[in-house]
Design a protein around this motif. Structure first.
Motif, PDB file in Angstrom:
ATOM      1  N   LYS A 245       0.812  -1.219   0.000  1.00  0.00           N
ATOM      2  CA  LYS A 245       0.000   0.000   0.000  1.00  0.00           C
ATOM      3  C   LYS A 245       0.842   1.263   0.000  1.00  0.00           C
ATOM      4  CE  LYS A 245      -3.789  -2.218   2.432  1.00  0.00           C
ATOM      5  NZ  LYS A 245      -2.985  -3.323   3.039  1.00  0.00           N
ATOM      6  N   THR A 246       0.604   2.112  -0.950  1.00  0.00           N
ATOM      7  CA  THR A 246       1.304   3.397  -1.028  1.00  0.00           C
ATOM      8  C   THR A 246       0.891   4.278   0.145  1.00  0.00           C
ATOM      9  OG1 THR A 246       1.353   3.250  -3.420  1.00  0.00           O
ATOM     10  CG2 THR A 246       1.670   5.441  -2.477  1.00  0.00           C
ATOM     11  N   ARG A 247       1.883   4.954   0.761  1.00  0.00           N
ATOM     12  CA  ARG A 247       1.572   5.907   1.831  1.00  0.00           C
ATOM     13  C   ARG A 247       1.522   7.295   1.192  1.00  0.00           C
ATOM     14  NH1 ARG A 247       2.082   1.017   3.309  1.00  0.00           N
ATOM     15  NH2 ARG A 247       2.650   0.406   5.435  1.00  0.00           N
ATOM     16  N   PRO A 248       0.324   7.830   0.956  1.00  0.00           N
ATOM     17  CA  PRO A 248       0.202   9.083   0.189  1.00  0.00           C
ATOM     18  C   PRO A 248       0.846  10.287   0.879  1.00  0.00           C
ATOM     19  CG  PRO A 248      -1.924   8.438   1.124  1.00  0.00           C
ATOM     20  CD  PRO A 248      -0.985   7.315   1.401  1.00  0.00           C
ATOM     21  N   PHE A 249       1.020  10.224   2.179  1.00  0.00           N
ATOM     22  CA  PHE A 249       1.592  11.354   2.927  1.00  0.00           C
ATOM     23  C   PHE A 249       3.119  11.375   2.857  1.00  0.00           C
ATOM     24  CE2 PHE A 249       0.005   7.874   5.548  1.00  0.00           C
ATOM     25  CZ  PHE A 249       1.190   7.359   6.046  1.00  0.00           C
ATOM     26  N   ALA A 250       3.752  10.308   2.326  1.00  0.00           N
ATOM     27  CA  ALA A 250       5.216  10.263   2.213  1.00  0.00           C
ATOM     28  C   ALA A 250       5.645  10.725   0.822  1.00  0.00           C
ATOM     29  CB  ALA A 250       5.710   8.837   2.445  1.00  0.00           C
ATOM     30  N   ASP A 251       6.920  11.152   0.699  1.00  0.00           N
ATOM     31  CA  ASP A 251       7.410  11.533  -0.624  1.00  0.00           C
ATOM     32  C   ASP A 251       7.548  10.307  -1.508  1.00  0.00           C
ATOM     33  OD1 ASP A 251       8.098  14.528  -0.394  1.00  0.00           O
ATOM     34  OD2 ASP A 251       8.870  13.643   1.445  1.00  0.00           O
ATOM     35  N   GLU A 252       7.895   9.184  -0.883  1.00  0.00           N
ATOM     36  CA  GLU A 252       7.964   7.924  -1.630  1.00  0.00           C
ATOM     37  C   GLU A 252       7.657   6.767  -0.701  1.00  0.00           C
ATOM     38  OE1 GLU A 252      10.776   6.705  -4.614  1.00  0.00           O
ATOM     39  OE2 GLU A 252      11.816   8.624  -4.359  1.00  0.00           O
ATOM     40  N   THR A 253       7.058   5.722  -1.254  1.00  0.00           N
ATOM     41  CA  THR A 253       6.906   4.480  -0.504  1.00  0.00           C
ATOM     42  C   THR A 253       7.817   3.458  -1.185  1.00  0.00           C
ATOM     43  OG1 THR A 253       4.580   5.042  -0.228  1.00  0.00           O
ATOM     44  CG2 THR A 253       5.257   2.840   0.463  1.00  0.00           C
ATOM     45  N   LEU A 254       8.692   2.829  -0.383  1.00  0.00           N
ATOM     46  CA  LEU A 254       9.598   1.817  -0.927  1.00  0.00           C
ATOM     47  C   LEU A 254       9.048   0.447  -0.557  1.00  0.00           C
ATOM     48  CD1 LEU A 254      11.384   4.346  -1.172  1.00  0.00           C
ATOM     49  CD2 LEU A 254      13.247   3.065  -0.167  1.00  0.00           C
ATOM     50  N   PHE A 255       8.788  -0.387  -1.572  1.00  0.00           N
ATOM     51  CA  PHE A 255       8.242  -1.718  -1.319  1.00  0.00           C
ATOM     52  C   PHE A 255       9.376  -2.732  -1.330  1.00  0.00           C
ATOM     53  CE2 PHE A 255       5.006   0.857  -3.443  1.00  0.00           C
ATOM     54  CZ  PHE A 255       4.009   0.825  -2.477  1.00  0.00           C
ATOM     55  N   LEU A 256       9.497  -3.465  -0.226  1.00  0.00           N
ATOM     56  CA  LEU A 256      10.604  -4.419  -0.111  1.00  0.00           C
ATOM     57  C   LEU A 256      10.110  -5.755   0.418  1.00  0.00           C
ATOM     58  CD1 LEU A 256      12.932  -1.703   1.088  1.00  0.00           C
ATOM     59  CD2 LEU A 256      13.698  -3.384  -0.576  1.00  0.00           C
ATOM     60  N   PRO A 257      10.857  -6.821   0.151  1.00  0.00           N
ATOM     61  CA  PRO A 257      10.468  -8.123   0.702  1.00  0.00           C
ATOM     62  C   PRO A 257      10.518  -8.081   2.228  1.00  0.00           C
ATOM     63  CG  PRO A 257      12.564  -8.270  -0.498  1.00  0.00           C
ATOM     64  CD  PRO A 257      12.057  -6.876  -0.683  1.00  0.00           C
ATOM     65  N   SER A 258       9.765  -8.955   2.877  1.00  0.00           N
ATOM     66  CA  SER A 258       9.815  -8.961   4.341  1.00  0.00           C
ATOM     67  C   SER A 258      10.967  -9.835   4.819  1.00  0.00           C
ATOM     68  CB  SER A 258       8.479  -9.422   4.924  1.00  0.00           C
ATOM     69  OG  SER A 258       8.168 -10.685   4.415  1.00  0.00           O
TER      70      SER A 258
END
Ligand code: AOF
Ligand code: ZN
Length: 312
Positions: A245-258
């Motif tokens: 899920k993109t965090r709209p309040f951040a400049d960027e959301t980085l998606f990474l493996p857990s």
């Protein structure tokens, strides 16, 4: 060389991703000029040192430089060419340039031209000063400093989880100097929720550089109301997550493996390195620090010990 190292250190925080370098031109035991690398993309230390000599005769001088002179055309022309033109009789170098584009080539070219080159003077100090640069240029990964403060009774936070009251003024100033020196700062979302820090650089009477703020959010805890997301924030704030899920309040959301305890931190280090982040300061909290040690990404630990007892 000690003087050249002190000059080099003035560039701290401003030269990344480049090294801090200092240089002195000496002739007949007189310092004719000195300079340092002030900012990435700007002139190298050798250029500034010669420029500060003015009209003085510099041929036959001895050059003290904290890093091997460069041989490559980067954002600025090769310093070796400048030296060959100015004809010093001797060049004293603290350490070889670990940059694969240079790596011994500068020393070799000076020697081929008949100039005496001595390498290794105050090398330990020079390597310590440029620990970030050496690490990043050889691995492509950010240098990671784990910073933590604890009380005499071993607490890193109060019973309610607040950690901003552990250390005093002197440690706080050092913390801001550390933020200035690092490209990015990492904290867990719990620290952001509980302490609501701004994570900016504030050094009284001095200009500072703000690190990129990186927030680990493994569980959608952030709402966007916190200081790091304020509309007038200084510099970017990124949120790192292993959900989609993109965090709209951040400049960027980085998606990474857990990974263990949340996001895969080794994968995060590779991503940050690829984005040009050469150094990362981890400011907590406890879970984030534990995960960082678990993932073996920590290069240096700075622990502040406060003369306080929290109890409980
Ligand atoms: C510096 N400052 O005083 C010296 C450096 O992109 P450039 O042209 O600035 O080149 C950067 C490289 O030059 C750097 O990685 C290092 O290998 C070498 N030496 N760099 O920024 C200096 N002497
Ligand atoms: Zn150079």
């Amino acid at each position: 060389m000690a003087r050249a190292l002190a000059l080099a250190a003035r560039g701290i925080g401003w030269t990344n991703p480049n090294p801090m370098v200092g240089c002195i031109v000496v002739r007949q035991d007189i310092i004719l000029g000195e300079g340092w690398h002030q900012q990435a993309g700007g002139p190298h230390a050798e250029v500034n040192a010669y420029a500060s000599c003015g009209d003085a005769e510099t041929s036959g001088a001895t050059i003290y430089v904290t890093l091997e002179p460069c041989t490559h055309e980067g954002r600025t022309p090769p310093c070796v060419d400048l030296l060959l033109q100015r004809q010093p009789s001797r060049v004293v170098v603290a350490m070889r340039d670990p940059n694969p584009q240079v790596s011994g080539g500068g020393i070799e070219r000076l020697r081929e031209a008949g100039i005496r080159v001595d390498v290794g003077v105050l090398e330990t100090e020079a390597r310590r000063l440029n620990e970030v640069f050496i690490h990043y240029v050889t691995t492509g990964l950010p240098w990671v400093t784990a910073k933590c403060a604890m009380t005499l009774d071993g607490k890193i936070a109060t019973r309610t989880g607040h950690s901003k009251w552990v250390t005093g003024e002197a440690a706080r100033l050092l913390t801001h100097r550390m933020r200035h020196a690092h490209d990015a700062i990492l904290v867990g979302s719990r620290t952001v929720m509980l302490d609501n820090p701004s994570l900016t650089t504030r050094i009284p009477g001095e200009e500072g550089r703000h690190p990129v703020r990186i927030i680990l959010d493994a569980g959608e805890y952030l709402s966007g109301d916190q200081a790091v997301f304020a509309a007038d924030r200084q510099g970017p704030t990124w949120v790192v997550t292993s959900d989609n899920k993109t965090r709209p309040f951040a400049d960027e959301t980085l998606f990474l493996p857990s990974g263990p305890g949340g996001v895969d931190l080794c994968a995060l280090m590779r991503e940050l390195g690829a984005r040009g982040i050469t150094s990362l300061l981890i400011e907590g909290g406890g879970a984030t620090l534990a995960a960082a040690f678990e993932a073996k990404i920590v290069d240096k630990v700075c622990f502040f010990c406060a003369p306080k007892i929290i109890g409980g």
